[in-house]
Design an enzyme around this catalytic site. Structure first.
Site, PDB file in Angstrom:
ATOM      1  CE  LYS A  58      -4.433  -1.352   0.310  1.00 33.00           C
ATOM      2  NZ  LYS A  58      -5.518  -0.847  -0.552  1.00 33.00           N
ATOM      3  CB  SER A  83      -9.326  -2.532   7.114  1.00 26.69           C
ATOM      4  OG  SER A  83      -8.423  -3.040   6.149  1.00 26.69           O
ATOM      5  CD  GLU A 209     -13.375 -11.290  -4.981  1.00 33.44           C
ATOM      6  OE1 GLU A 209     -13.775 -10.179  -4.596  1.00 33.44           O
ATOM      7  OE2 GLU A 209     -14.061 -12.047  -5.697  1.00 33.44           O
ATOM      8  N   GLY A 213     -16.115 -13.188   0.672  1.00 30.82           N
ATOM      9  CA  GLY A 213     -16.221 -11.857   0.078  1.00 30.82           C
ATOM     10  C   GLY A 213     -15.934 -11.892  -1.404  1.00 30.82           C
ATOM     11  CG  ASP A 215     -16.380  -7.623  -3.556  1.00 25.61           C
ATOM     12  OD1 ASP A 215     -15.795  -8.354  -2.751  1.00 25.61           O
ATOM     13  OD2 ASP A 215     -15.869  -6.585  -4.019  1.00 25.61           O
ATOM     14  CB  SER A 309      -0.595  -8.002  -0.936  1.00 24.60           C
ATOM     15  OG  SER A 309      -1.477  -8.665  -0.041  1.00 24.60           O
TER      16      SER A 309
END
Length: 324
Positions: A58, A83, A209, A213, A215, A309
């Protein structure tokens, strides 16, 4: 005939972000393991973003976006909602660039991530992720305080920054048959796919995923963004209800498949990474490895790149998960 709209993020944007991040972000190592190759039935290259500054990819996107803000705008401070990992990334980017940060975080965010965010100098405001809309709250917070808002994934400069991880990986490995990337809001895989497909158009980009979750999987199947209930999963960094608007537009074009993994498979991958690869991964960072070890990657390729990640997890939670 009207021309097609230009993509929100181009390969040139990713390359420019890489130049901007040079000497600021770490060029993280690429790990290989005969044990992993044997388990996966392929040659695997792990991009270890758990060794990135703040312990996750990030920082790449947060710093790139913050550095591109006009100086006068940046000087007033930066707002974010996250989060945990984007929270830390924005806090550190703001500190590096000589400004302040205010971050909206869920009340149940891991303690280690809250403490690290505060340690980088950010002010933390909390909310209930299961009953409140973090996007609306974050936008209101930024407007009320006159801050520049850097969202965690749905921003072209953030996406371009995240794509530098895959760019570095491919510069080191050369052409791959597949690139396996975790999917939360979709920023990492959107940037990764932009870089990978520009360099090697035949590479298959596979997102992962948590099963709870899905989506992005549902959205790609439907052809439009789908909202699911906020998932309860070990992978807190992927506990999102709907893909981003910009990220989904990119991922519809460039992502070839989505694999789902269970919490049990995530826990096993974290244990495998610790015991056999000698690295610590947080649950979200372990989902691509989980998909590989569980045989969830279709048409098993010969050479696979995998983005691990992040590794932000405190000792009690890590111990509980891997020994459960």
């Amino acid at each position: 005939m009207a021309s097609a709209p230009a993509p929100a993020v181009t390969f040139d944007d990713v390359r420019a972000a890489a130049a901007r991040l040079a000497g600021v972000a770490h060029r993280t190592p690429v790990l290989t393991s005969r044990t992993l190759n044997a388990a996966a039935g392929a040659e695997v290259f792990v991009k270890c973003e758990n060794f990135q500054r703040i312990g996750a990819f990030k920082f790449r996107g947060a710093y790139n976006a913050a550095a591109l803000l006009p100086a006068a705008r940046r000087a007033k401070g930066i707002a974010a909602y996250s989060s945990g990992n984007h929270a830390q990334a924005v806090a550190l980017a703001a500190r590096e660039l000589g400004t302040g940060a205010v971050v909206l975080m869920p009340e149940d965010a891991p303690r280690s991530k809250r403490e690290a965010t505060a340690g980088y100098g950010a002010e933390i405001v909390t909310y209930d992720r299961y009953t409140e809309d973090r996007t609306a709250l974050g936008e209101a917070l930024a407007e009320d305080r006159g801050l520049a808002l850097i969202p965690p994934y749905d921003h072209p400069d953030v996406i371009a920054g995240q794509g530098t991880a895959a760019l570095e990986l491919l510069e080191e490995t050369g052409e791959l048959d597949a690139l396996v990337v975790p999917v939360g809001g979709g920023g990492l895989i959107a940037g990764s796919a932009t870089a990978a497909k520009a360099l090697h158009p035949a590479v298959r980009v596979i997102g992962v995923e948590p099963e709870a979750g899905d989506d992005t999987l549902r959205s790609l199947a439907a052809g439009h963004r789908v909202t699911v209930p906020v998932p309860r999963t070990l992978a807190d960094g992927q506990a999102l209800a709907t893909p981003g608007e910009i990220t989904f537009a990119i991922n519809r074009r460039l992502v070839d498949a989505i694999a789902l993994v269970t919490d049990e498979e995530i826990a096993y991958a974290m244990r495998f990474a610790f015991e056999r690869l000698k690295i610590v991964l947080e649950p979200s960072g372990a989902t691509p490895l989980a998909a590989l070890l569980a045989g969830r990657v279709e048409r098993p390729p010969r050479r696979i790149g995998l983005v691990a990640s992040g590794g932000n997890i405190d000792t009690p939670r890590f111990t509980k998960i891997v020994s459960g």
